[in-house]
Design a protein around this motif. Structure first.
Motif, mmCIF file in Angstrom:
data_model
loop_
_atom_site.group_PDB
_atom_site.id
_atom_site.type_symbol
_atom_site.label_atom_id
_atom_site.label_comp_id
_atom_site.label_asym_id
_atom_site.label_seq_id
_atom_site.Cartn_x
_atom_site.Cartn_y
_atom_site.Cartn_z
ATOM 1 N N CYS A 32 0.831 -1.197 0.000
ATOM 2 C CA CYS A 32 0.000 0.000 0.000
ATOM 3 C C CYS A 32 0.872 1.256 0.000
ATOM 4 C CB CYS A 32 -0.912 -0.012 1.229
ATOM 5 S SG CYS A 32 -1.992 1.422 1.373
ATOM 6 N N ASN A 40 0.003 4.149 1.053
ATOM 7 C CA ASN A 40 -0.211 4.796 2.342
ATOM 8 C C ASN A 40 0.035 3.759 3.431
ATOM 9 O OD1 ASN A 40 -1.145 5.975 4.693
ATOM 10 N ND2 ASN A 40 -2.993 6.820 3.773
ATOM 11 N N GLU A 61 -14.765 5.705 -1.596
ATOM 12 C CA GLU A 61 -13.364 6.121 -1.503
ATOM 13 C C GLU A 61 -13.227 7.643 -1.536
ATOM 14 O OE1 GLU A 61 -10.831 2.380 -3.376
ATOM 15 O OE2 GLU A 61 -11.199 4.149 -4.618
ATOM 16 N N GLN A 67 -15.349 9.610 -0.339
ATOM 17 C CA GLN A 67 -15.999 10.105 0.886
ATOM 18 C C GLN A 67 -17.041 11.177 0.569
ATOM 19 O OE1 GLN A 67 -12.978 10.812 4.044
ATOM 20 N NE2 GLN A 67 -11.539 9.725 2.707
ATOM 21 N N SER A 119 -13.454 15.840 9.141
ATOM 22 C CA SER A 119 -12.588 16.605 8.238
ATOM 23 C C SER A 119 -12.904 18.087 8.328
ATOM 24 C CB SER A 119 -12.768 16.101 6.805
ATOM 25 O OG SER A 119 -11.954 16.830 5.908
ATOM 26 N N ASP A 178 -8.180 13.683 8.594
ATOM 27 C CA ASP A 178 -8.711 13.097 7.368
ATOM 28 C C ASP A 178 -8.250 11.643 7.258
ATOM 29 O OD1 ASP A 178 -9.891 15.501 6.524
ATOM 30 O OD2 ASP A 178 -7.990 16.188 5.665
ATOM 31 N N ASP A 234 -7.820 8.276 4.470
ATOM 32 C CA ASP A 234 -7.671 7.834 3.089
ATOM 33 C C ASP A 234 -8.332 6.464 2.986
ATOM 34 O OD1 ASP A 234 -6.522 7.834 0.369
ATOM 35 O OD2 ASP A 234 -5.264 6.217 1.149
ATOM 36 N N ARG A 258 -9.502 3.154 0.853
ATOM 37 C CA ARG A 258 -9.179 2.384 -0.342
ATOM 38 C C ARG A 258 -9.735 0.960 -0.222
ATOM 39 N NH1 ARG A 258 -8.523 6.558 -2.031
ATOM 40 N NH2 ARG A 258 -6.666 7.589 -2.910
ATOM 41 N N ALA A 306 -9.459 2.184 5.767
ATOM 42 C CA ALA A 306 -9.330 3.625 5.924
ATOM 43 C C ALA A 306 -8.138 3.903 6.825
ATOM 44 C CB ALA A 306 -10.594 4.221 6.530
ATOM 45 N N ARG A 307 -7.164 4.639 6.284
ATOM 46 C CA ARG A 307 -5.944 4.956 7.022
ATOM 47 C C ARG A 307 -5.859 6.462 7.270
ATOM 48 N NH1 ARG A 307 -1.925 0.898 6.671
ATOM 49 N NH2 ARG A 307 -2.609 -0.904 5.428
ATOM 50 N N ALA A 324 -4.686 9.978 6.858
ATOM 51 C CA ALA A 324 -4.150 10.584 5.644
ATOM 52 C C ALA A 324 -2.775 11.195 5.862
ATOM 53 C CB ALA A 324 -5.121 11.639 5.120
ATOM 54 N N THR A 325 -2.500 11.591 7.099
ATOM 55 C CA THR A 325 -1.195 12.169 7.434
ATOM 56 C C THR A 325 -0.682 11.560 8.721
ATOM 57 O OG1 THR A 325 -2.246 13.993 8.635
ATOM 58 C CG2 THR A 325 -1.720 14.345 6.300
#
Length: 324
Positions: A46, A48, A248, A250, A283, A289, A291, A293, A318-319, A321-322
């Protein structure tokens, strides 16, 4: 069902053990081990690598959806290893047997599985009940609903990798609601689902195709030509992936429009929509946030005519995002 305080205290039996999955501990453990080993060997790297925060997971009998579900539970295992703060797993699942226009939390104190028993997070349950917006499941309603139960053996299997930690669960049944109510409930639980101590599992199968499900869509000639669709199972995947793309992205409003236009028989559409609305709220509030997939898609069989039946299964992760 009732809307009283958390006065119920029962042990939820493994009601579907012996039919939907093995009731014998060693046999079930061997089955789940094989599913997860196979998924780990097949899983693509992945981009991410941040910590997983949630997953979408199917809930059919393990002989059908177990190999797909394993991809989601690899993410839970990864999350538990990376995030020592996780203390609760929330399971958002639909209602197949009870008509419900709101959400209901499990009234159980313990959830039994052949592998180990799971402890219910009564503090989070009380917090949700205190809003006056949640109902309380009774034992019969809780036990008859398979979409939550099909997650519990997998959860127990993964929790065995960290026996030194006490991790609780809270099942939440999401009823049949209009998009505006899905938005309201999503915003209501957003702060909880956004907490680093909570991992969320959204229980859903995707398209149920065939006369037995009263759903046999056909592509228009132009659609079939443009998308190179020659078989029914190809159209099933095409329709499913249209919805998966919106998940994906959202976009709960667009997902609601897609469901209205396609009438796709995604049985966990309401839990998915509530969760998407929670992601949007977090968000907007600067709470982080994610991500999202999809990592696996499968069908129970390859339907070639409307006389065939098929159920689709998909796993998403869902991971963050940062960050980590």
């Amino acid at each position: 069902m009732n809307s009283s305080s958390s006065s119920s205290s029962y042990s939820r039996r493994a009601y579907h053990a012996g039919s939907w999955y093995e009731a014998e501990k060693d046999a079930l453990d061997a089955t789940l081990t094989k599913f997860m080993t196979d998924a780990a060997q097949d899983e693509n790297p992945c981009n991410n690598t941040n910590t997983p925060r949630a997953c979408i997971c199917p809930h059919a009998g393990f002989s059908y959806s177990g190999p797909t579900a394993a991809y989601s539970y690899l993410a839970l295992e990864e999350a538990l290893k990376k995030n020592q703060a996780i203390s609760t797993i929330v399971v958002l699942h639909p209602s197949h047997h009870v008509y419900l226009q709101s959400c209901a939390v499990s009234g159980a104190c313990t959830i039994e599985t052949p592998l180990m028993n799971l402890t219910v997070d009564d503090a989070l349950r009380d917090a949700l009940l205190s809003t006056g917006k949640f109902e309380l499941m009774d034992k019969a309603t809780d036990e008859q609903e398979h979409s939550g139960e099909m997650q519990y053996p997998f959860i127990a299997k993964v929790l065995s990798v960290c026996p030194q930690r006490e991790i609780k669960v809270l099942p939440i049944m999401v009823g049949s609601m209009r998009p505006d109510r899905e938005k309201s409930y999503g915003r209501l639980i957003a702060s909880h689902l956004g907490d680093e101590s909570i991992f969320t599992i959204i229980s859903s199968d995707f398209m149920h195709y065939g006369k037995r499900f009263s759903y046999t869509p056909r592509p228009s000639p132009s659609e079939a030509s443009k998308q190179h669709i020659n078989e029914v199972y190809e159209y099933i995947e095409y329709l499913d992936r249209k919805g998966m793309d919106l998940i994906e992205l959202q976009r709960p409003g667009a997902f609601a429009d897609y469901l209205r236009e396609s009438s796709n028989t995604i049985c966990g559409r309401h839990p998915i929509a509530v969760w998407l609305n929670a992601l949007v709220a977090n968000s907007e509030n600067g709470a982080g946030d994610l991500d999202v997939r999809f990592v696996r898609y499968a069908q129970s069989s390859r339907a070639r005519s409307e006389n065939d039946s098929s159920v689709s299964y998909a796993s998403a992760v869902a991971r963050s995002a940062t960050g980590s």
